[in-house]
Design a protein around this motif. Sequence first.
Motif, PDB file in Angstrom:
ATOM      1  N   ALA A   2      56.001  15.525   5.814  1.00 33.37           N
ATOM      2  CA  ALA A   2      56.106  15.476   7.196  1.00 33.37           C
ATOM      3  C   ALA A   2      57.479  14.951   7.598  1.00 33.37           C
ATOM      4  CB  ALA A   2      55.309  14.822   7.912  1.00 33.37           C
ATOM      5  N   VAL A   3      58.074  14.167   7.057  1.00 34.84           N
ATOM      6  CA  VAL A   3      59.344  13.475   7.171  1.00 34.84           C
ATOM      7  C   VAL A   3      60.352  14.569   6.952  1.00 34.84           C
ATOM      8  CG1 VAL A   3      60.989  11.683   6.577  1.00 34.84           C
ATOM      9  CG2 VAL A   3      58.525  11.012   6.848  1.00 34.84           C
ATOM     10  N   ASP A   4      60.232  15.206   5.912  1.00 40.89           N
ATOM     11  CA  ASP A   4      61.128  16.242   5.534  1.00 40.89           C
ATOM     12  C   ASP A   4      61.131  17.532   6.573  1.00 40.89           C
ATOM     13  OD1 ASP A   4      61.814  15.212   3.227  1.00 40.89           O
ATOM     14  OD2 ASP A   4      60.552  16.258   1.887  1.00 40.89           O
ATOM     15  N   ALA A   5      59.831  17.503   7.327  1.00 41.15           N
ATOM     16  CA  ALA A   5      60.003  18.558   8.381  1.00 41.15           C
ATOM     17  C   ALA A   5      60.780  18.166   9.481  1.00 41.15           C
ATOM     18  CB  ALA A   5      58.739  18.936   8.731  1.00 41.15           C
ATOM     19  N   MET A   6      60.720  16.661   9.817  1.00 41.13           N
ATOM     20  CA  MET A   6      61.397  16.066  10.913  1.00 41.13           C
ATOM     21  C   MET A   6      62.912  16.086  10.577  1.00 41.13           C
ATOM     22  SD  MET A   6      59.463  12.700  11.599  1.00 41.13           S
ATOM     23  CE  MET A   6      57.614  12.434  11.665  1.00 41.13           C
ATOM     24  N   ARG A   7      63.409  15.865   9.300  1.00 46.25           N
ATOM     25  CA  ARG A   7      64.839  16.160   8.846  1.00 46.25           C
ATOM     26  C   ARG A   7      65.103  17.455   9.031  1.00 46.25           C
ATOM     27  NH1 ARG A   7      64.165  13.917   4.304  1.00 46.25           N
ATOM     28  NH2 ARG A   7      64.452  11.777   4.873  1.00 46.25           N
ATOM     29  N   ALA A   8      64.516  18.548   8.828  1.00 52.03           N
ATOM     30  CA  ALA A   8      64.866  19.933   8.920  1.00 52.03           C
ATOM     31  C   ALA A   8      64.918  20.248  10.410  1.00 52.03           C
ATOM     32  CB  ALA A   8      63.633  20.692   8.274  1.00 52.03           C
ATOM     33  N   LEU A   9      64.322  19.801  11.371  1.00 53.40           N
ATOM     34  CA  LEU A   9      64.413  20.018  12.612  1.00 53.40           C
ATOM     35  C   LEU A   9      65.853  19.353  13.110  1.00 53.40           C
ATOM     36  CD1 LEU A   9      60.830  19.198  14.008  1.00 53.40           C
ATOM     37  CD2 LEU A   9      62.031  21.388  14.149  1.00 53.40           C
ATOM     38  N   LYS A  10      66.006  18.133  12.732  1.00 52.45           N
ATOM     39  CA  LYS A  10      67.380  17.212  12.997  1.00 52.45           C
ATOM     40  C   LYS A  10      68.349  18.255  12.536  1.00 52.45           C
ATOM     41  CE  LYS A  10      70.214  13.897  13.674  1.00 52.45           C
ATOM     42  NZ  LYS A  10      70.918  13.785  14.973  1.00 52.45           N
ATOM     43  N   ARG A  11      68.334  18.875  11.367  1.00 52.51           N
ATOM     44  CA  ARG A  11      69.565  19.636  10.876  1.00 52.51           C
ATOM     45  C   ARG A  11      69.718  20.842  11.456  1.00 52.51           C
ATOM     46  NH1 ARG A  11      68.186  18.358   4.591  1.00 52.51           N
ATOM     47  NH2 ARG A  11      69.265  16.328   4.406  1.00 52.51           N
ATOM     48  N   ALA A  12      68.309  21.563  11.968  1.00 54.73           N
ATOM     49  CA  ALA A  12      68.626  22.785  12.637  1.00 54.73           C
ATOM     50  C   ALA A  12      69.186  22.465  14.159  1.00 54.73           C
ATOM     51  CB  ALA A  12      67.155  23.385  12.629  1.00 54.73           C
ATOM     52  N   LEU A  13      68.936  21.553  14.782  1.00 55.88           N
ATOM     53  CA  LEU A  13      69.323  21.259  15.949  1.00 55.88           C
ATOM     54  C   LEU A  13      70.894  20.587  16.261  1.00 55.88           C
ATOM     55  CD1 LEU A  13      66.050  20.635  18.127  1.00 55.88           C
ATOM     56  CD2 LEU A  13      67.369  22.825  18.059  1.00 55.88           C
ATOM     57  N   ASP A  14      71.259  19.827  15.060  1.00 53.80           N
ATOM     58  CA  ASP A  14      72.174  18.909  14.956  1.00 53.80           C
ATOM     59  C   ASP A  14      72.928  19.145  13.667  1.00 53.80           C
ATOM     60  OD1 ASP A  14      74.273  17.196  15.664  1.00 53.80           O
ATOM     61  OD2 ASP A  14      72.932  15.556  15.328  1.00 53.80           O
ATOM     62  N   PRO A  15      73.469  19.990  13.163  1.00 59.91           N
ATOM     63  CA  PRO A  15      73.874  20.131  11.975  1.00 59.91           C
ATOM     64  C   PRO A  15      75.053  19.464  11.505  1.00 59.91           C
ATOM     65  CG  PRO A  15      74.438  22.130  13.122  1.00 59.91           C
ATOM     66  CD  PRO A  15      73.509  21.402  13.964  1.00 59.91           C
ATOM     67  N   ASP A  16      75.744  19.113  12.559  1.00 61.55           N
ATOM     68  CA  ASP A  16      76.850  18.154  12.234  1.00 61.55           C
ATOM     69  C   ASP A  16      76.537  16.797  12.052  1.00 61.55           C
ATOM     70  OD1 ASP A  16      78.824  20.273  11.720  1.00 61.55           O
ATOM     71  OD2 ASP A  16      79.004  20.324  13.952  1.00 61.55           O
ATOM     72  N   GLY A  17      75.311  16.285  12.520  1.00 65.46           N
ATOM     73  CA  GLY A  17      74.832  14.986  12.489  1.00 65.46           C
ATOM     74  C   GLY A  17      75.588  14.157  13.562  1.00 65.46           C
ATOM     75  N   LEU A  18      75.996  14.409  14.768  1.00 59.44           N
ATOM     76  CA  LEU A  18      76.413  13.850  15.756  1.00 59.44           C
ATOM     77  C   LEU A  18      75.781  13.261  16.925  1.00 59.44           C
ATOM     78  CD1 LEU A  18      79.498  16.274  16.489  1.00 59.44           C
ATOM     79  CD2 LEU A  18      79.585  14.145  14.704  1.00 59.44           C
ATOM     80  N   LEU A  19      74.543  13.632  16.941  1.00 55.93           N
ATOM     81  CA  LEU A  19      73.725  13.016  18.129  1.00 55.93           C
ATOM     82  C   LEU A  19      72.750  11.629  17.587  1.00 55.93           C
ATOM     83  CD1 LEU A  19      71.914  16.193  19.689  1.00 55.93           C
ATOM     84  CD2 LEU A  19      74.033  14.837  20.543  1.00 55.93           C
ATOM     85  N   ASN A  20      73.215  10.598  17.941  1.00 54.41           N
ATOM     86  CA  ASN A  20      72.943   9.316  17.656  1.00 54.41           C
ATOM     87  C   ASN A  20      72.510   9.254  16.275  1.00 54.41           C
ATOM     88  OD1 ASN A  20      71.915   6.959  18.443  1.00 54.41           O
ATOM     89  ND2 ASN A  20      70.062   7.309  19.355  1.00 54.41           N
ATOM     90  N   PRO A  21      73.576   9.360  15.311  1.00 63.18           N
ATOM     91  CA  PRO A  21      73.213   9.400  13.908  1.00 63.18           C
ATOM     92  C   PRO A  21      72.692   8.034  13.473  1.00 63.18           C
ATOM     93  CG  PRO A  21      75.777   9.143  14.400  1.00 63.18           C
ATOM     94  CD  PRO A  21      74.808   9.489  15.715  1.00 63.18           C
ATOM     95  N   GLY A  22      71.904   8.223  12.379  1.00 62.02           N
ATOM     96  CA  GLY A  22      71.324   7.144  11.759  1.00 62.02           C
ATOM     97  C   GLY A  22      69.951   6.688  12.280  1.00 62.02           C
ATOM     98  N   LYS A  23      69.317   7.486  13.362  1.00 58.94           N
ATOM     99  CA  LYS A  23      68.212   7.088  13.859  1.00 58.94           C
ATOM    100  C   LYS A  23      66.932   7.947  13.784  1.00 58.94           C
ATOM    101  CE  LYS A  23      70.958   4.180  15.907  1.00 58.94           C
ATOM    102  NZ  LYS A  23      71.470   4.331  17.425  1.00 58.94           N
ATOM    103  N   ILE A  24      65.979   7.302  13.839  1.00 61.83           N
ATOM    104  CA  ILE A  24      64.623   7.772  13.392  1.00 61.83           C
ATOM    105  C   ILE A  24      64.372   8.407  11.852  1.00 61.83           C
ATOM    106  CG2 ILE A  24      62.852   9.653  13.874  1.00 61.83           C
ATOM    107  CD1 ILE A  24      63.937   9.763  16.737  1.00 61.83           C
ATOM    108  N   VAL A  25      64.987   9.213  11.571  1.00 54.53           N
ATOM    109  CA  VAL A  25      64.709  10.193  10.191  1.00 54.53           C
ATOM    110  C   VAL A  25      65.906   9.631   9.157  1.00 54.53           C
ATOM    111  CG1 VAL A  25      64.583  12.138   8.846  1.00 54.53           C
ATOM    112  CG2 VAL A  25      64.066  12.283  11.111  1.00 54.53           C
ATOM    113  N   PRO A  26      65.127   8.921   8.330  1.00 53.39           N
ATOM    114  CA  PRO A  26      66.271   8.161   7.060  1.00 53.39           C
ATOM    115  C   PRO A  26      66.948   9.575   6.429  1.00 53.39           C
ATOM    116  CG  PRO A  26      64.060   8.113   6.397  1.00 53.39           C
ATOM    117  CD  PRO A  26      63.986   8.518   7.907  1.00 53.39           C
ATOM    118  N   ALA A  27      68.006   9.040   6.009  1.00 58.86           N
ATOM    119  CA  ALA A  27      68.872   9.941   5.151  1.00 58.86           C
ATOM    120  C   ALA A  27      68.216  10.370   3.973  1.00 58.86           C
ATOM    121  CB  ALA A  27      70.442   9.495   4.678  1.00 58.86           C
ATOM    122  N   GLY A  28      68.124  11.786   3.679  1.00 55.70           N
ATOM    123  CA  GLY A  28      67.368  12.390   2.459  1.00 55.70           C
ATOM    124  C   GLY A  28      68.248  12.983   1.513  1.00 55.70           C
TER     125      GLY A  28
END
Length: 469
Positions: free
Chosen positions: A443-469
Amino acid sequence: MNLPHAPAARQPLPAAFAGELGARFGTRFSTADAVRAHHGHDESHFPDMLPDAVVWPHDTAEVVAIVDACRRHRVPIVPFGAGSSLEGHILPLHGGISVDFSEMNKVLAVHGEDMDAVVQPGITRKQLNAALHGSGLFFPVDPGADASLGGMAATRASGTNAVRYGTMRDNVLGMEVVLADGRVIRTGGRARKSSSGYDLTRLMIGSEGTLGLITELIVRLHPLPEAVSAAVCAFPDVGSAVRTVIQTIQLGVPVARIELLDELTVQAINRYSKTTLRESPMLFFEFHGSKASVEEQAQMVQEIARDNGGQDFDWATHPEDRTRLWAARHDVYFSCIALRPGCRGLTTDVCVPISRLADCIAGAREDIAASGLIAPIVGHVGDGNFHTVVLVDPDDDAEILRAEALNRRIVERALAMGGTCTGEHGIGFGKQDFLVAEHGRDAVDAMRALKRALDPDGLLNPGKIVPAG
């Protein structure tokens, strides 16, 4: 908890970026130390972390311009509402720019017949309810702090009224959101139900600024109740108070608020708010409805409380008395902090099924006693949510580690009981360790995939919610 107690390595703000935003926003763009310090501090126990600059947009087009500039120059974006968060949401772990929405605080439309309103994200709950004065309607979600509605949606906030009116998840019908690539999307709508496509509104609620920047909300309004009555009741122990809550909920009594305070919290309130409450475990109640239904609800709860040893059932029927009572409740966090001057509060936020609430609180009290820490307990217990405010010296690393260990024990017990690590404060970066335990790695991997799909450069509030995978 593997908490980052110092800002991550960061790149200096590009001069071209600062020049571009400075030219467009003028005095609404600032790199002043005092301004940055204000935007690098929240109500959590985490150390301050200053953004490199702050900007105040006035409309969606300006937010798009900010996002576009940040994307081109690869500058992190951290949204800022009222700065009242408790999990480090507004702290810029990787530097960048703080986007302060406080000047986007207009009510754009009120549809009285449909009981909804369209608002900008910077409006606070008190500002909205002031604007609704005379309409017979109000916005009920009350997290205690006068938070911005955009911030409340981003953290999926709830608060004292949630047992009757629900959380932000239940009271946001739709949004306008600026995505990381500058596109503007609208989610949901004013219809009270829809089966149309993925529920992007619920995806954005609780996303903590990591998937998009909220620029508009459609919120559900509720009729002002004909009658309101509030009461406080003291109990011989916390267990008796919690049993009263469980029985009240199981009997289906539609109370608007049920708040638990342990004896230490009541002591703190009396000192801070100059009240004279009996210093024992206490429940605060509020009842909404017709005069007849309010009286019936109150009588039922009073009987339940009496059967559990409740005493001094004290009514507050006049508006000024109710306001004074709930002002004291809303000041609980600062009342607790005042018990130990110079401290910061590490606030736990577990929520469990109502049937497990008594066991979970009893276990937390045992953990607190074993830790040797000062940690008052307060909770929105009508929906199984309670907090401990662990008072820590921010300069004592060993004490902070003890407080984090206490928090971990409380969370692990709640998860074992089918609960959650956060009922309303959100994850930020302080609770990331608990995500896998609560939801599972897939489930956390799915959250991480959503984050990467919508914010591929990781610029939106980086470091929050989903830990680096």
